[in-house]
Design a protein around this motif. Structure first.
Motif, PDB file in Angstrom:
ATOM      1  N   VAL A 611      -2.678  50.084  38.908  1.00 50.29           N
ATOM      2  CA  VAL A 611      -2.433  48.712  39.352  1.00 50.29           C
ATOM      3  C   VAL A 611      -3.664  47.827  39.190  1.00 50.29           C
ATOM      4  O   VAL A 611      -3.557  46.684  38.735  1.00 50.29           O
ATOM      5  CB  VAL A 611      -1.993  48.723  40.837  1.00 50.29           C
ATOM      6  CG1 VAL A 611      -1.945  47.314  41.400  1.00 50.29           C
ATOM      7  CG2 VAL A 611      -0.650  49.394  40.974  1.00 50.29           C
ATOM      8  N   GLY A 649      -5.222  47.223  34.917  1.00 50.69           N
ATOM      9  CA  GLY A 649      -3.986  47.866  35.359  1.00 50.69           C
ATOM     10  C   GLY A 649      -2.830  47.489  34.465  1.00 50.69           C
ATOM     11  O   GLY A 649      -2.909  46.535  33.673  1.00 50.69           O
ATOM     12  N   MET A 651       0.267  46.333  35.134  1.00 54.39           N
ATOM     13  CA  MET A 651       1.181  45.229  35.436  1.00 54.39           C
ATOM     14  C   MET A 651       0.838  43.957  34.683  1.00 54.39           C
ATOM     15  O   MET A 651       1.726  43.149  34.394  1.00 54.39           O
ATOM     16  CB  MET A 651       1.195  44.951  36.937  1.00 54.39           C
ATOM     17  CG  MET A 651       1.829  46.043  37.768  1.00 54.39           C
ATOM     18  SD  MET A 651       2.155  45.513  39.466  1.00 54.39           S
ATOM     19  CE  MET A 651       0.521  45.060  40.030  1.00 54.39           C
ATOM     20  N   ILE A 675       8.619  46.637  38.616  1.00 55.27           N
ATOM     21  CA  ILE A 675       7.483  47.071  39.435  1.00 55.27           C
ATOM     22  C   ILE A 675       7.937  48.015  40.531  1.00 55.27           C
ATOM     23  O   ILE A 675       7.303  49.050  40.795  1.00 55.27           O
ATOM     24  CB  ILE A 675       6.757  45.854  40.043  1.00 55.27           C
ATOM     25  CG1 ILE A 675       6.044  45.063  38.950  1.00 55.27           C
ATOM     26  CG2 ILE A 675       5.747  46.301  41.094  1.00 55.27           C
ATOM     27  CD1 ILE A 675       5.411  43.783  39.445  1.00 55.27           C
ATOM     28  N   ILE A 679       6.188  51.358  39.134  1.00 53.58           N
ATOM     29  CA  ILE A 679       4.863  51.420  39.748  1.00 53.58           C
ATOM     30  C   ILE A 679       4.921  51.941  41.178  1.00 53.58           C
ATOM     31  O   ILE A 679       4.143  52.820  41.570  1.00 53.58           O
ATOM     32  CB  ILE A 679       4.197  50.031  39.734  1.00 53.58           C
ATOM     33  CG1 ILE A 679       4.142  49.484  38.303  1.00 53.58           C
ATOM     34  CG2 ILE A 679       2.796  50.107  40.340  1.00 53.58           C
ATOM     35  CD1 ILE A 679       3.340  50.320  37.334  1.00 53.58           C
ATOM     36  N   LYS A 789      -2.042  42.604  43.805  1.00 51.47           N
ATOM     37  CA  LYS A 789      -2.630  43.865  43.341  1.00 51.47           C
ATOM     38  C   LYS A 789      -3.364  44.580  44.474  1.00 51.47           C
ATOM     39  O   LYS A 789      -3.273  45.808  44.609  1.00 51.47           O
ATOM     40  CB  LYS A 789      -3.606  43.601  42.197  1.00 51.47           C
ATOM     41  CG  LYS A 789      -2.981  43.391  40.843  1.00 51.47           C
ATOM     42  CD  LYS A 789      -4.094  43.267  39.816  1.00 51.47           C
ATOM     43  CE  LYS A 789      -3.590  43.234  38.406  1.00 51.47           C
ATOM     44  NZ  LYS A 789      -4.699  43.217  37.435  1.00 51.47           N
ATOM     45  N   VAL A 792      -0.826  46.352  46.713  1.00 50.95           N
ATOM     46  CA  VAL A 792      -0.213  47.533  46.096  1.00 50.95           C
ATOM     47  C   VAL A 792      -1.238  48.651  45.938  1.00 50.95           C
ATOM     48  O   VAL A 792      -0.959  49.823  46.209  1.00 50.95           O
ATOM     49  CB  VAL A 792       0.402  47.162  44.734  1.00 50.95           C
ATOM     50  CG1 VAL A 792       0.959  48.407  44.050  1.00 50.95           C
ATOM     51  CG2 VAL A 792       1.502  46.124  44.906  1.00 50.95           C
ATOM     52  N   ALA A 793      -2.452  48.310  45.490  1.00 54.27           N
ATOM     53  CA  ALA A 793      -3.473  49.328  45.246  1.00 54.27           C
ATOM     54  C   ALA A 793      -3.949  49.995  46.527  1.00 54.27           C
ATOM     55  O   ALA A 793      -4.498  51.103  46.489  1.00 54.27           O
ATOM     56  CB  ALA A 793      -4.662  48.708  44.514  1.00 54.27           C
ATOM     57  N   LEU A 799       1.134  55.434  45.009  1.00 57.95           N
ATOM     58  CA  LEU A 799       0.958  55.325  43.563  1.00 57.95           C
ATOM     59  C   LEU A 799       0.834  56.710  42.932  1.00 57.95           C
ATOM     60  O   LEU A 799       1.415  56.983  41.880  1.00 57.95           O
ATOM     61  CB  LEU A 799      -0.286  54.487  43.245  1.00 57.95           C
ATOM     62  CG  LEU A 799      -0.219  53.004  43.640  1.00 57.95           C
ATOM     63  CD1 LEU A 799      -1.576  52.336  43.428  1.00 57.95           C
ATOM     64  CD2 LEU A 799       0.855  52.276  42.838  1.00 57.95           C
TER      65      LEU A 799
END
Length: 854
Positions: A611, A649, A651, A675, A679, A789, A792-793, A799
């Protein structure tokens, strides 16, 4: 209480007490999921309690997961008491796990499957030692399941497919044989641009081409040759002056596209095989036009006689050409302002020629006005001159060449005229040699120990062919074809329970090489050492270090990220003329994603870099698209990102952003769903069949956010779009090719963009409404892609969990089942200290029961 529900609950009494479950379902679920309301198509009152029923098992698994995630009951409903929910989930989970474990013990996790067409091509390449073989396109397209073309349930076999496999196997055998007995061409052959009709013929104008931009022009050294271009002097000095001939060239200011498609037609690969190709050329500067129209100098039109040394290198893509227009990229080079000789070591197929494309140059197409070179300036425009190519090959470094040795060992061969094959094999004793060679071939081809009876199974095929008058080689090909299409070769067979060493070797090789195990793996399997943890880890590292592991990184990324579909739609010629016809950009974008995934595996980079990474792989074209500091040249290289960059990443990579658009518009729904699934590992449900898709407004009157807000007022759409749309909105700052934008493009408006597209036409689009990329994910707000990001990260474990699930499907042919979940968590626990390094996740899977059992 509903009588049918009570019966259902009593049927489930082995795994959950009625006092725990009945109130839970009655209070929190049945109101929306009974026979009358049946939201989402789920009626709990009729759902089978028999978990051995596969469909019922899948539905109960979804019930478990939706409740466990807090998605159900909906937030607007009363929340369950923690103890009651825990008891319900615990009981249901125990029963689901028990049933799944019983199924795995009886049947194994995965279904027997055949090789897919990529694996079959690789297997033939490795077996026959013929890396140029290209037979996958002659096989039917494989069906995928759970994202990959590795699942037995999807890889069926029909009579059509078997016929294609027979044809492909025979074609591969013949190609390998003919190429390996052809004489070694150690002498190189030079092909001059001035010899090529495609280069010289375009110097002359015709009724189909009156545009100087679409003409070629002659040069000697770095200057033009007006007399030659006008036809008043010979096209070449020829053999009379070799030194001067080497300085002759033919130039272009146009990309290789209809009608300007010069190629080196005097060269055609005589046989499939390995070749060394040298290309000599250099950039030039072509002066501006001097003619006037309506009182203005038309400097955009090149003066093809006013040539000087180039001002910069030019990136070039080199293609193998099968006439009329089948192109296969074989390399990328840079030709400098000084004379440059670039060399490629490539595999060519019989009959292929060489064609180049100068990637920066435009490709003129008809339009509203006369096509114009977007690189033209009042001072002139860039051009590229090719002087010659030099080809050596096919190269056969030894006799017997590797493919021949696999097929016929050390038997002699001699040329023959008028036969089905250009060479005949001369056996000492046809019957004895046929049996010896067949047994040897079967042992090489099959991925496990073979009995004496199995070695000779197809000997009657060979004997029958010999008896009917076939040559020895033709008869052997008949037997070999039968071997290569037999179930023992075509299918990857595994027995339930722990895999034996040979099955482990096969599974490991098809995971990381997409091809059968090599001699070292087979030797370790024969010695019973492959299940030793240290040996298995060392072999995993060896396979990943081998060039063949590129098959894994490329194929995995192609299916996981849908990169194989990147060329499925073209950028719209009116809205996105700056991307239209830019093959080099598309090729570079796919290469970037492949290199990024390869880097994650090779360097054991943390899973969060899926990501958010602080680097990208770019060349000159991609760096310009990403608005990064300029880099020079066609080769991709790893570049550190400046602080605050939106890139890094998958995306925000061009290939991914193109795959999730349609060439004309972008959709937060499509990108958001992508996504969520690829992801985050949360596959959204399919849309209701009765609700039409939302189409963005290319007129620019309303934004897609405004349209979706109206769409979400529909009750059947709201629950899903609330989850799907926010990730998609985060990517609205990127257009159909991944360029960053602050405004949408539209065909109507008052703010036209000024410029010329790669098609040579003036821009026809306008800057429209502003992009809005804010939203929230799971209640966490973000204002743009950078903050999205970060959110999500932050969940590195999820992930990594998603990656392990993807690796599991790719390696074993089966998704993670309910009983497999604790094994996945164990893999993640071991990888956590290294921040879930991607290579360590591969090691964790390979050493787990998920991989080592069927």
């Amino acid at each position: 209480m509903n009588v049918r529900l009570l019966a259902l609950l009593l049927a489930f009494s082995p795994w959950c007490a009625r006092a725990q479950v009945a109130p839970f379902l009655e209070k929190h679920c049945v109101e929306c999921h009974d026979g009358e309301v049946k939201k989402g198509g789920l009626d709990l009152t009729t759902l089978k309690p028999d978990l051995s029923d596969r469909r019922a098992f899948e539905v109960w698994t979804k019930v478990h997961d939706r409740v466990a995630s807090g998605e159900m009951p909906p937030k607007k409903k009363a929340r369950p008491e923690a103890g009651q929910q825990s008891a319900y989930l615990g009981g249901l989970a125990a029963s689901l796990a028990k049933q799944d474990a019983a199924r795995i013990a009886a049947e194994g996790r995965s279904v027997e499957r055949r090789m897919n067409r990529f694996e079959y091509e690789n297997a033939l390449r490795d077996l026959l030692r013929a890396p140029w073989l290209d037979i996958k396109e002659s096989l039917p397209e494989d069906t995928d399941a759970h994202r990959f073309n590795k699942t037995g349930a999807a890889l069926d076999v029909s009579h059509v497919q078997m016929q294609r496999y027979l044809s492909a196997a025979e074609e591969a055998l013949r190609s390998a044989f003919v190429s390996s007995v052809a004489p070694d061409e150690s002498k190189s052959h030079r092909h001059y641009a001035r010899q090529q009709g495609g280069y010289v013929g375009r110097m002359k104008f015709s009724e189909f081409n009156q545009s100087p931009e679409r003409a070629t022009f002659p040069t000697l050294g770095f200057v033009g040759q007006p007399e030659v271009r006008a036809g008043r002097a010979p096209a070449t000095v020829g053999k009379s002056n070799p030194a001067l001939r080497d300085e002759e060239g033919v130039g272009v200011v146009h990309g290789s596209y209809e009608p300007v498609e010069p190629f080196f037609g005097t060269f055609r690969a005589p046989q499939s095989g390995r070749y060394l190709v040298k290309l000599c050329g250099h950039s030039v500067w072509v002066g501006p036009g001097t003619t006037k129209s309506k009182g203005k100098v038309r400097w955009q039109i090149p003066d093809l006689d006013n040539i000087s040394k180039g001002r910069r290198p030019e990136p070039v893509t080199v293609y193998a050409l099968t006439p009329p227009r089948v192109l296969r990229r074989i390399g990328t080079i840079d030709l400098g302002a000084d004379v440059t000789v670039a060399e490629l070591d490539v595999y060519l197929k019989a009959g292929e020629s060489i064609q180049i494309d100068v990637t920066r140059f435009f490709r003129s197409r008809p339009g509203a006005s006369r096509a114009q070179n977007p690189l033209a300036t009042p001072e002139g425009q860039p051009g590229l001159v090719m002087r010659w190519i030099d080809v050596k090959g096919p190269l056969s470094p030894q006799w017997p060449a590797a493919p021949y040795a696999v097929l016929f060992d050390d038997l002699p061969a001699k040329p023959v005229k008028g036969g089905a094959l250009p060479y005949v094999v001369v056996p000492k004793d046809p019957a004895a040699d046929a049996e010896r060679l067949l047994r040897r071939f079967v042992r090489l081809a099959y991925r496990r120990p073979v009995s004496a009876a199995e070695e000779a199974r197809f000997l009657p095929v060979i004997r029958g062919a010999l008896a009917s008058g076939s040559s020895f080689a033709e008869a052997m090909f008949a037997g070999y074809t039968a071997v290569l299409c037999s179930p023992s070769y075509l299918y990857l067979r595994e027995a339930p329970g722990p895999l034996d060493d040979h099955a482990v070797a096969t599974r490991l090789a098809y995971f990381l090489w997409n091809s059968p195990p090599d001699a070292e793996l087979r030797a370790l399997a024969a010695a019973g050492k492959l299940r030793d943890p240290e040996v298995l880890r060392a072999q995993t590292d060896r396979l990943l270090a081998d060039p063949r592991s590129e098959r894994f990184t490329t194929s995995f990324a192609d299916y996981w990220l849908d990169l194989r579909k990147a060329g499925a739609n073209d950028p719209d010629s009116l809205l996105y003329p700056d991307y239209y016809l830019d093959d080099h950009l598309l090729e570079s974008a796919r290469d970037e994603s492949h290199l990024t995934f390869g880097e994650l595996v090779r360097a054991n980079r943390p899973a969060r870099e899926v990501v958010a990474a602080d680097y990208v792989f770019v060349n000159e074209r991609l760096a310009a698209l990403y608005q990064l500091p300029p880099v020079e040249g066609v080769q991709l290289r790893k570049v550190a990102l400046p602080a605050g960059s939106v890139r890094g990443g998958f995306m925000t990579q061009a290939a991914v952003l193109k795959v999730t658009a349609n060439g004309t518009t972008t959709s937060p729904v499509v990108r958001g769903a992508w996504i969520m699934e690829r992801i985050l590992g949360r596959k959204p449900p399919p849309p209701p069949p009765s609700v039409p898709a939302v189409e963005p407004d290319t007129r620019g009157a309303v934004t897609i956010r405004q349209q979706l807000e109206k769409h979400r007022t529909l009750e059947s759409c709201s629950s899903c779009h609330t989850k799907i749309d926010p990730p998609g909105f985060a990517l609205e700052s990127f257009d159909v090719m991944g360029g960053f934008r602050e405004r949408y493009r539209a065909l109507d408006g008052k703010t036209p963009e000024v410029g010329v597209g790669k098609n040579g036409q003036q821009f026809a689009f306008h800057n429209a409404l502003a992009v809005e990329s804010y939203g929230d994910l799971d209640g966490k707000p973000f204002k743009d892609i950078r903050e999205f990001k970060q959110i999500v990260a932050a969940d590195e474990r999820q992930l990594a969990r998603n990656l392990v699930g993807l690796f599991t499907v790719y390696a074993t042919g089966s998704p993670v089942g309910f009983a497999d979940r604790p094994k996945v968590e164990a893999i993640l626990d071991r990888a956590k200290p290294g921040r879930y390094g991607v290579r360590e996740l591969v090691h964790g899977l390979v050493s787990s029961e998920l991989f080592l059992n069927k």
